[in-house]
Write a protein that holds these residues in place. Structure first.
Motif, PDB file in Angstrom:
ATOM      1  N   ASN A  22       6.884 -17.595   2.685  1.00 48.81           N
ATOM      2  CA  ASN A  22       7.658 -17.518   3.926  1.00 48.81           C
ATOM      3  C   ASN A  22       6.748 -17.578   5.140  1.00 48.81           C
ATOM      4  OD1 ASN A  22      10.736 -17.010   3.996  1.00 48.81           O
ATOM      5  ND2 ASN A  22      10.095 -15.886   2.175  1.00 48.81           N
ATOM      6  N   LEU A  23       5.692 -16.774   5.107  1.00 49.33           N
ATOM      7  CA  LEU A  23       4.760 -16.751   6.229  1.00 49.33           C
ATOM      8  C   LEU A  23       4.053 -18.089   6.386  1.00 49.33           C
ATOM      9  CD1 LEU A  23       3.155 -13.234   5.784  1.00 49.33           C
ATOM     10  CD2 LEU A  23       4.518 -13.986   7.710  1.00 49.33           C
ATOM     11  N   LEU A  88      14.985 -26.554   4.836  1.00 53.46           N
ATOM     12  CA  LEU A  88      15.346 -26.597   3.422  1.00 53.46           C
ATOM     13  C   LEU A  88      14.401 -25.741   2.587  1.00 53.46           C
ATOM     14  CD1 LEU A  88      17.015 -27.593   1.098  1.00 53.46           C
ATOM     15  CD2 LEU A  88      15.684 -29.720   1.073  1.00 53.46           C
ATOM     16  N   LEU A  89      13.110 -25.790   2.890  1.00 49.47           N
ATOM     17  CA  LEU A  89      12.158 -24.957   2.158  1.00 49.47           C
ATOM     18  C   LEU A  89      12.473 -23.477   2.333  1.00 49.47           C
ATOM     19  CD1 LEU A  89       8.829 -26.856   2.907  1.00 49.47           C
ATOM     20  CD2 LEU A  89       9.958 -26.643   0.685  1.00 49.47           C
ATOM     21  N   LEU A  90      12.791 -23.067   3.546  1.00 48.10           N
ATOM     22  CA  LEU A  90      13.138 -21.660   3.789  1.00 48.10           C
ATOM     23  C   LEU A  90      14.442 -21.288   3.088  1.00 48.10           C
ATOM     24  CD1 LEU A  90      12.166 -21.356   7.562  1.00 48.10           C
ATOM     25  CD2 LEU A  90      10.921 -20.474   5.587  1.00 48.10           C
ATOM     26  N   LEU A 116      19.879 -27.733  -4.836  1.00 48.44           N
ATOM     27  CA  LEU A 116      18.623 -27.558  -4.105  1.00 48.44           C
ATOM     28  C   LEU A 116      17.588 -28.591  -4.545  1.00 48.44           C
ATOM     29  CD1 LEU A 116      18.280 -23.661  -4.097  1.00 48.44           C
ATOM     30  CD2 LEU A 116      18.858 -25.123  -2.162  1.00 48.44           C
ATOM     31  N   VAL A 117      17.468 -28.790  -5.869  1.00 44.64           N
ATOM     32  CA  VAL A 117      16.505 -29.769  -6.377  1.00 44.64           C
ATOM     33  C   VAL A 117      16.856 -31.168  -5.891  1.00 44.64           C
ATOM     34  CG1 VAL A 117      15.625 -30.876  -8.459  1.00 44.64           C
ATOM     35  CG2 VAL A 117      15.881 -28.380  -8.390  1.00 44.64           C
ATOM     36  N   ALA A 118      18.142 -31.508  -5.897  1.00 48.38           N
ATOM     37  CA  ALA A 118      18.560 -32.843  -5.448  1.00 48.38           C
ATOM     38  C   ALA A 118      18.215 -33.055  -3.972  1.00 48.38           C
ATOM     39  CB  ALA A 118      20.058 -33.015  -5.671  1.00 48.38           C
TER      40      ALA A 118
END
Length: 675
Positions: A22-23, A88-90, A116-118
């Motif tokens: 996250n950081l 999206l990563l967060l 999420l993977v798609a």
């Protein structure tokens, strides 16, 4: 393999890796080309995926693997990732956090990994499609021979799997791995052509003195590489091969996709010669994980030891056995040293709380369309674990208030002559036996008139009193239950659950909250907390035959009431102390037992509403006591926050100075209005 016994450790380490990610993701959005942060991202993601796969949590491993593919774009593109990718990563990190919580409570990962993977794979393809293609050129052998300067040149051919999702990224990783063993004289694709590479064969001409099996081993570690071929490209005398001692973690840019078969980061790859005896020592273990419940039990037993020690000390006060006194002194020194060590073991840096705020500030500032520069100071300041655990929610309230109510939008700041980016600082430091934590913003400050009007609308004050409300009174109104200055209710604020909740939670920890503000310049909220909640230095007092306890860090001084003038002001008794007038609260009367007729001493204490004087019959002395919360089925007075067992077996009740000072202030205000 039964992995149940490893589950607590897995969850603890996974949460640490999630916090690191996250950081790092928030940091890489601000500084896209920070190589150290990129490496940190890969280490944490690699560890998280490998641990999850080993424990059998395939859904978590699948999401993390797809995240790695998006992370790898950072390796080959300057300028970092766009906001859509960061968001999206967060979002994935939030989903993983929820999955770990589900594992902790239900034992099953609750995660829909497919969508999420798609989405991650779609973003990866989008980045690939925008890469510029460039023609490839095979190098001339004469040029290679000249550049090799007498070294042998190895022609390395790597074959990628047909299903490779990001061949350009794999090409970059392969060339980076080979460059650790010499100089890459030429390559297909060339370094300037990697972004547009779509093939499945990577060629490199490497001037190196390292052995072929070492080169091949490191090349095979690159994900999606299924075959490696090496041969001499220039017929030059071989230099004596030199074994490399660089660890695998330094030779490989990113981990292999197959987590279960990849070597550990601190183990040599196959073919690497082991260091000679005495050349490198294994690092000594400096930390060990201990279950928090064991620490709580240790502190409980330490508390019992303190109680027994003080009891024995009181018994020895009635004897003149010299040798026994000496033995008791030795026991006291040893137990105090043990007590200090146990207390230190429970201390953890407040950084554990602070590190959640970069992500929080990033998300909220985006929703509010504000620019915020977050500064964290004093993250190494240590607090008792129980205090740190309880500190998170109050600080979240304060940060939300600063972002929503304190800091202005960029246009408003510029109109006021301020920079468009606001500053939010969260700092911690030690102050005697307490810790001070402050949340400061350089926003608009508190508008007393606006607060007064809102308070009148909500019936907290009479409309005719609005004009007389000053800044100090406005700050106190902000602590009223259910009060909010927000015009509209949102998911960020406006529901009236804020500063009153903060005060309640901090008081429950034996602390206090102070607010200072300057209109147009900003607001600072300061929290003062005890270092620990288990064993507390106290002053024991007696009134009407009942012992009471006051936390020593709240006591400023003790006086004989007969030595100072006592005046009556607005119907209240006041002590004139060094040109200062302090309200007197008779402790017995405040607790509902009727005013004491024998109160001879005054204890000057610091409360939430300022300094007051507690009138008591006797001062018993200072003691370190083990505090306990009062049972829920006991209808305790609001001014009593807990209890402690004294050396003689009596139970002394702990006085809440904040409640007493607030009660005095309320009564004084009521008397003034009545007049």
């Amino acid at each position: 393999m039964d992995t149940g016994e490893y589950l607590p450790m897995f969850l603890a380490e996974s949460r640490e890796h999630l916090q690191e990610l996250n950081l790092a993701v928030v940091r890489i959005e601000e500084t896209p080309d920070d190589a150290e942060t990129i490496d940190e991202i890969f280490r944490a993601a690699h560890s998280l995926k490998g641990m999850s796969a080993t424990m059998g949590f395939a859904r978590i491993a699948a999401v993390t693997h797809a995240m790695e593919d998006l992370f790898e774009v950072l390796r080959v593109r300057s300028g970092g990732l766009d906001r859509e990718s960061i968001d999206l990563l967060l979002e994935c990190l939030d989903a993983l956090s929820a999955a770990f919580e589900a594992i902790d409570t239900d034992g099953v990962e609750s995660l829909e990994e497919g969508p999420l993977v798609a989405r991650l794979q779609a973003l990866v393809r989008s980045h690939e499609e925008h890469a510029d293609a460039a023609p490839a050129h095979r190098p001339q052998l004469a040029e290679l021979q000249a550049a090799a300067a007498g070294r042998r040149v190895v022609h390395v051919v790597l074959q990628l799997d047909d299903a490779t999702l990001m061949p350009s990224v794999r090409a970059f990783m392969a060339l980076a791995a080979l460059s650790d063993h010499g100089e890459v004289l030429a390559s297909l694709p060339a370094s300037a052509e990697i972004d547009g590479f779509e093939g499945r064969t990577i060629e490199a001409w490497l001037a190196s003195d390292h052995e072929d099996d070492v080169l091949a081993a490191d090349a095979r570690v690159v994900p999606d590489v299924i075959d490696v071929q090496l041969k001499e490209a220039v017929d030059e005398p071989h230099a004596q091969p030199a074994a490399t001692s660089a660890p695998a973690a330094e030779q490989v840019s990113a981990p292999a996709a197959e987590q279960a078969s990849a070597p550990a980061a601190d183990e040599p790859h196959p073919g690497l010669s082991a260091p000679a005896a005495g050349e490198r020592k294994a690092p000594a273990t400096s930390t060990v994980r201990v279950d928090a419940e064991r620490l709580d039990q240790l502190m409980h037993l330490m508390g019992e030891l303190v109680v027994h020690r003080t009891h024995v000390e009181s018994l020895l006060g009635h004897t003149e056995a010299t040798e026994l006194q000496h033995a008791m002194n030795d026991l006291t020194r040893s137990s105090q040293a043990l007590q200090a060590m146990v207390m230190q073991i429970r201390m953890i840096p407040v950084e554990a709380v602070f590190l959640r705020f970069p992500r929080l500030v990033r998300d909220l500032s985006g929703k509010l369309e504000k620019k915020v520069d977050l500064r964290l100071a004093g993250t190494e300041t240590e607090l008792d674990r129980t205090v740190v655990d309880a500190l998170g929610d109050p600080l979240v309230h304060l940060v939300r208030n600063s972002l929503d109510h304190g800091l202005e939008p960029p246009q408003e700041r510029e109109a006021a002559g301020k920079p468009p980016t606001g500053t939010l600082e969260i700092a911690a430091c030690h102050a005697g036996g307490s810790v001070l934590i402050s949340v400061r913003d350089d926003g608009r400050g508190i508008d007393a008139a606006h607060v007064a009007r809102k308070a009148a609308e909500r019936g907290l004050i009479a409309p005719e009193d609005v004009a007389s409300v000053d800044l100090a009174q406005a700050i106190e109104l902000l602590f009223s239950a259910g009060f909010s200055t927000a015009e509209q209710t949102s998911d960020i604020s406006g529901r009236g659950v804020g500063l009153d909740a903060v005060r309640s939670m901090i008081r429950a920890l034996g602390g206090e909250v102070l607010v200072q503000s300057e209109p147009g310049a900003g607001t600072t909220t300061q929290i003062r907390l005890p270092l620990t909640l288990a064993i507390v230095a106290t002053l024991i007092v007696d009134t009407q035959g009942q012992p009471y306890v006051v936390q020593l860090d709240r006591v400023e001084m003790t006086v004989k009431l007969a030595d100072y003038p006592v005046r009556s002001v607005a119907g209240r008794r006041m002590l004139v102390l060094r040109e200062e007038v302090l309200p007197i609260s008779d402790l017995a009367g405040a607790l509902g037992y009727g005013d004491s007729q024998q109160a001879a001493y005054g204890v000057v204490v610091r409360g939430a509403e300022g300094r007051i004087v507690l009138a008591v019959d006797h001062l018993v002395g200072q003691r370190e006591l083990v505090t306990r919360s009062l049972p829920d089925d006991i209808g305790a007075h609001p001014a009593l926050s807990g209890g402690a067992v004294l050396s003689n077996g009596e139970i002394a009740l702990i006085v809440d100075c904040d409640v007493l000072s607030s009660t005095l202030n309320t009564e004084a205000t009521a008397l003034a209005l009545a007049r």
